[in-house]
Design an enzyme around this catalytic site. Structure first.
Site, short mmCIF file in Angstrom:
data_model
loop_
_atom_site.label_atom_id
_atom_site.label_comp_id
_atom_site.label_asym_id
_atom_site.label_seq_id
_atom_site.Cartn_x
_atom_site.Cartn_y
_atom_site.Cartn_z
CE LYS A 78 -1.13 -35.76 94.32
NZ LYS A 78 -1.44 -37.12 94.81
CB SER B 267 -5.00 -37.91 93.41
OG SER B 267 -3.99 -38.17 94.36
CB SER C 265 -2.69 -41.01 94.71
OG SER C 265 -4.08 -40.87 94.74
N1 GLN Z 1 -8.45 -42.85 94.82
C1 GLN Z 1 -8.24 -42.82 96.23
C2 GLN Z 1 -9.06 -41.72 96.86
O1 GLN Z 1 -9.70 -41.04 96.17
C3 GLN Z 1 -6.78 -42.67 96.54
C4 GLN Z 1 -6.30 -41.30 96.44
C5 GLN Z 1 -4.89 -41.11 96.92
O2 GLN Z 1 -4.12 -42.07 97.06
N2 GLN Z 1 -4.56 -39.86 97.22
O3 GLN Z 1 -9.07 -41.53 98.03
#
Ligand code: GLN
Length: 480
Positions: free
Chosen positions: A79, A154, A178
């Site tokens: 990532k 994400s 995410s």
């Molecule tokens: N969707 C959540 C956020 O926007 C989690 C994102 C994540 O785990 N990086 O914060």
């Protein structure tokens, strides 16, 4: 035989047995990437030539028996918020669009030591803020199961790359779901380990008290082996924990007899898609048939998890992202007449709308006058959520529920409505607030053929039981 369809472990074995060379494996992945990337766009940066050089180096080390581990020579995707020395690391943002880190993240160094070959850096929501990979400054990633739908986020690029066989496994990061949510949408397996298990050194910080790096792979066995490889005590990360055992593969046991599994009633109420619900309950029944004891219970506080999470995560993000000001890293505006103006313009032009929303929200809840009313209250709520889980884990070994309320939505459905997007994190974020380990394992498909993931949680530092339950469940079904 299509090499790219193999699990990481199966490929590692063939490489050790000299049936497949490391170069062949890399070339097969690169061919797959070439065929599909135009449509899927899982990657931001490809490491094409360097991967082949790395392949030859690693092959020699395997041949002379310096490298004998299960992941030696197996190509990986990382990532793009995990630093890789001398390789562009953008966090899918304009502000870091030219950032080449002078060092690598500890988790990636651990993989390099095992002989991993880096295929490239994967797309994500900008600074990991989002649930669909649509907030990326580099364009969207499509779900390989249906290209009119999001891969989740994400870590959407990493999960889509694994699902589309554009890598053998990937690393993602999980601040509020995410790894688990996109794994569920893409039909792959992903683990978020206990907070402190994988070093955060070199992971570009979003919500530092919540962030963890974890594996995304084709099955539970791969995930266990990768987690073992990336976990380490690291003095460079002050929140790194020296654990008694990192032997996660010891959990790869096909047996759940007597294991107590709690189903939180609060996770099966309003808002959960009926096909997802059916599929999750069927997974629970499979485990019951193998000897686990199922019980429903009230977890409580679920409604408070989203406001608490978005308050804490945004507060930490506003502080963490203050360092991106056009001076030391990344993008700087072309025309500014004085220093303050340069900061302001660089940040205004460099950050996307979702990141700006979080910075504003975070700065607001930390400002004097509002600190007690919002930030401190959120921290207290976090402590209560942790207590509710502790109480549940006095009675259960595993908590089982959905990873996400629906299957993968169409493009635009969530990102156009931030509140709707935040609410879709309902089943994953409290895990991070409580620091627990969690996994999403494919458990079926809906009527449109879209994957569904079952989420299992265990108490802190009990990945072994988590892996055991997930592995046992996986043995009951074919890979989707
Ligand atoms: N969707 C959540 C956020 O926007 C989690 C994102 C994540 O785990 N990086 O914060």
């Amino acid at each position: 035989m299509d090499i790219t369809k193999m699990t990481a472990l199966a490929l590692g074995k063939k490489i050790r047995q000299k049936e497949i060379s490391v170069r062949e494996a890399v070339l097969a992945s690169q061919e797959k990437i070439k065929e599909q990337e135009e449509s899927l766009h899982c990657y931001i940066t490809l490491n094409t030539e360097a991967a082949l050089l790395q392949a030859d180096k690693v092959q020699k080390l395997i041949d002379n028996k310096s490298l004998t581990g299960p992941l030696a020579g197996v190509p990986v995707a990382i990532k793009d918020n995990i630093c890789t020395k001398d390789i562009l690391t953008t966090c899918a943002s304009k502000i870091l669009s030219n950032f080449i880190p002078p060092y690598s993240a500890e988790a990636y160094i651990n993989l390099e030591r095992q002989g991993a070959i880096l295929l490239g850096k994967t797309n994500m929501d900008e600074f990991a803020m989002g649930s669909t990979t649509e907030t990326s400054a580099f364009g969207i990633t499509k779900n390989p199961h249906d290209t009119s739908r999001v891969p989740g986020g994400s870590s959407g690029g990493s999960c889509a790359a694994v699902a589309a066989d554009e890598c053998f496994y990937a690393l993602g990061s999980d601040t509020g779901g995410s790894i688990r949510q996109p794994s569920s949408f893409c039909g792959v397996t992903g683990i978020k380990p206990t907070y402190g298990t994988v070093s955060r050194y070199g992971l570009v910080a979003y919500g530092s008290s919540l962030d963890q790096i974890g594996p995304i792979a084709k099955d539970v066995t791969d995930c266990a082996v990768i987690l073992e490889a990336i976990s380490s005590y690291d003095p460079k990360d002050s929140t790194s924990v020296k654990r008694d055992s990192y032997d996660f593969t010891a959990g790869l046991v096909n047996d759940v007899k007597g294991l107590k599994i709690g189903l939180p009633k609060d996770y099966f109420g309003e808002g959960l898609d009926s096909q997802v619900s059916e599929s999750i309950l069927a997974a629970a029944k499979e485990l019951e048939a193998k000897g686990a004891i199922l019980e429903e219970f009230d977890l409580g506080l679920v409604d408070y998890a989203i406001p608490a999470y978005y308050t804490i995560a945004s507060a930490e993000a506003s502080s963490n992202l203050a360092r991106f000001d056009g001076v030391k890293y990344g993008y700087r505006t072309e025309d500014a007449d004085e220093l303050h103006h340069m900061y302001k313009k660089s940040r205004s032009e460099g950050f996307g709308p979702e990141v700006k929303r979080r910075i504003m929200l975070g700065s607001f809840v930390l400002s004097s006058g509002y600190y007690d009313a919002y930030y401190l209250k959120a921290l207290r709520t976090k402590a209560l959520i942790k207590q509710a889980f502790d109480k549940a884990f006095d009675r259960y070994d595993i908590i089982l529920g959905p990873a996400a309320p629906t299957t993968a939505p169409k493009f635009g459905e969530l990102v156009s409505d931030p509140i709707k997007m935040y609410l879709s994190d309902i089943y994953t974020i409290s895990t991070n607030l409580a620091g627990l380990p969690g996994i999403s394992v494919p458990c079926g498909k809906d009527h449109e053929g879209l994957p569904i993931g079952v989420q299992m949680l265990a108490k802190c530092f009990d990945e072994k039981t988590l892996i055991r339950a997930a592995y046992t469940y996986e043995q009951t079904r074919e890979r989707v």
